[in-house]
Design an enzyme around this catalytic site. Structure first.
Site, PDB file in Angstrom:
ATOM      1  CG  HIS A 106     -55.323   3.427 -21.507  1.00 58.16           C
ATOM      2  ND1 HIS A 106     -54.731   3.317 -20.267  1.00 58.16           N
ATOM      3  CD2 HIS A 106     -56.036   4.567 -21.483  1.00 58.16           C
ATOM      4  CE1 HIS A 106     -55.094   4.359 -19.521  1.00 58.16           C
ATOM      5  NE2 HIS A 106     -55.884   5.133 -20.246  1.00 58.16           N
TER       6      HIS A 106
HETATM    7  P1  TYD Z   1     -55.340   1.531 -14.985  1.00 54.05           P
HETATM    8  O1  TYD Z   1     -56.231   1.779 -16.148  1.00 54.05           O
HETATM    9  O2  TYD Z   1     -54.439   0.334 -15.048  1.00 54.05           O
HETATM   10  O3  TYD Z   1     -54.451   2.827 -14.690  1.00 54.05           O
HETATM   11  P2  TYD Z   1     -53.391   3.590 -15.647  1.00 54.05           P
HETATM   12  O4  TYD Z   1     -54.187   4.305 -16.705  1.00 54.05           O
HETATM   13  O5  TYD Z   1     -52.666   4.532 -14.754  1.00 54.05           O
HETATM   14  O6  TYD Z   1     -52.482   2.589 -16.260  1.00 54.05           O
HETATM   15  O7  TYD Z   1     -56.238   1.458 -13.677  1.00 54.05           O
HETATM   16  C1  TYD Z   1     -55.754   0.917 -12.453  1.00 54.05           C
HETATM   17  C2  TYD Z   1     -56.933   0.276 -11.717  1.00 54.05           C
HETATM   18  O8  TYD Z   1     -57.861   1.251 -11.275  1.00 54.05           O
HETATM   19  C3  TYD Z   1     -57.685  -0.725 -12.549  1.00 54.05           C
HETATM   20  O9  TYD Z   1     -58.005  -1.824 -11.724  1.00 54.05           O
HETATM   21  C4  TYD Z   1     -58.963  -0.010 -12.922  1.00 54.05           C
HETATM   22  C5  TYD Z   1     -59.170   0.937 -11.763  1.00 54.05           C
HETATM   23  N1  TYD Z   1     -59.838   2.200 -12.142  1.00 54.05           N
HETATM   24  C6  TYD Z   1     -61.104   2.465 -11.650  1.00 54.05           C
HETATM   25  O10 TYD Z   1     -61.719   1.645 -10.930  1.00 54.05           O
HETATM   26  N2  TYD Z   1     -61.705   3.652 -11.968  1.00 54.05           N
HETATM   27  C7  TYD Z   1     -61.084   4.567 -12.747  1.00 54.05           C
HETATM   28  O11 TYD Z   1     -61.663   5.648 -12.996  1.00 54.05           O
HETATM   29  C8  TYD Z   1     -59.770   4.275 -13.266  1.00 54.05           C
HETATM   30  C9  TYD Z   1     -59.065   5.259 -14.155  1.00 54.05           C
HETATM   31  C10 TYD Z   1     -59.195   3.081 -12.933  1.00 54.05           C
END
Ligand code: TYD
Length: 137
Positions: A50
């Site tokens: 992303h």
């Molecule tokens: P995700 O964006 O998929 O992680 P990555 O960037 O490693 O691919 O996030 C994983 C999960 O955690 C998703 O359900 C959203 C949650 N999350 C939060 O609640 N707060 C945060 O600050 C972040 C970064 C993720």
């Protein structure tokens, strides 16, 4: 070249061990509103995929090693984070993919905004389109 900054932190090592302090604005040029860490990543399991519209983040491998692929929609680079005295600052409109996490990797992320799903661009084609307008090389 993709816009980013590698920040080298000062390590305080003495006979007892080592300490690294991260203080705004000297070592950390962003005002931190959120901290999270990624760990226990399964073998060969990449994460990220992303970009953010506004967010600035600093990624630090406080343990182990992880590679980060960054792209501004024109160029891409791979940065290896393998030392806890090094931070990778990534700003808005940079696509990121984290991969090759070592088993012991703990990736600490410092962010200057609260979690906001509307700040994410998760569709790669949409990112390429918006990124080309944003960076206009
Ligand atoms: P995700 O964006 O998929 O992680 P990555 O960037 O490693 O691919 O996030 C994983 C999960 O955690 C998703 O359900 C959203 C949650 N999350 C939060 O609640 N707060 C945060 O600050 C972040 C970064 C993720």
């Amino acid at each position: 070249m993709v816009k980013k900054e590698i920040i080298n932190f000062k390590e305080h090592t003495d006979g007892r061990g080592s300490l690294i302090a991260l203080e705004y604005p000297k070592q950390i040029p962003i005002e931190i509103k959120r901290i999270y860490y990624i760990y226990n990543v399964k073998k060969d399991t990449p994460r990220g995929f992303h970009s953010h519209k506004d967010l600035n983040q600093i990624l630090i491998a406080i343990s182990g090693c992880v590679k980060v692929k960054i792209s501004d929609s024109y160029d891409e680079e791979i940065i290896t984070l393998d030392s806890n005295d090094k931070g990778l600052l990534i700003g808005p409109m940079i696509w990121r993919e984290m991969f090759d996490f070592s088993e012991d990797a703990v990736l600490l992320v410092l962010a200057d905004h609260e979690y906001d799903e509307s700040d994410y661009i998760r569709d790669y084609d949409e990112f390429i389109q918006l990124g080309r307008e944003y960076w206009k090389k």
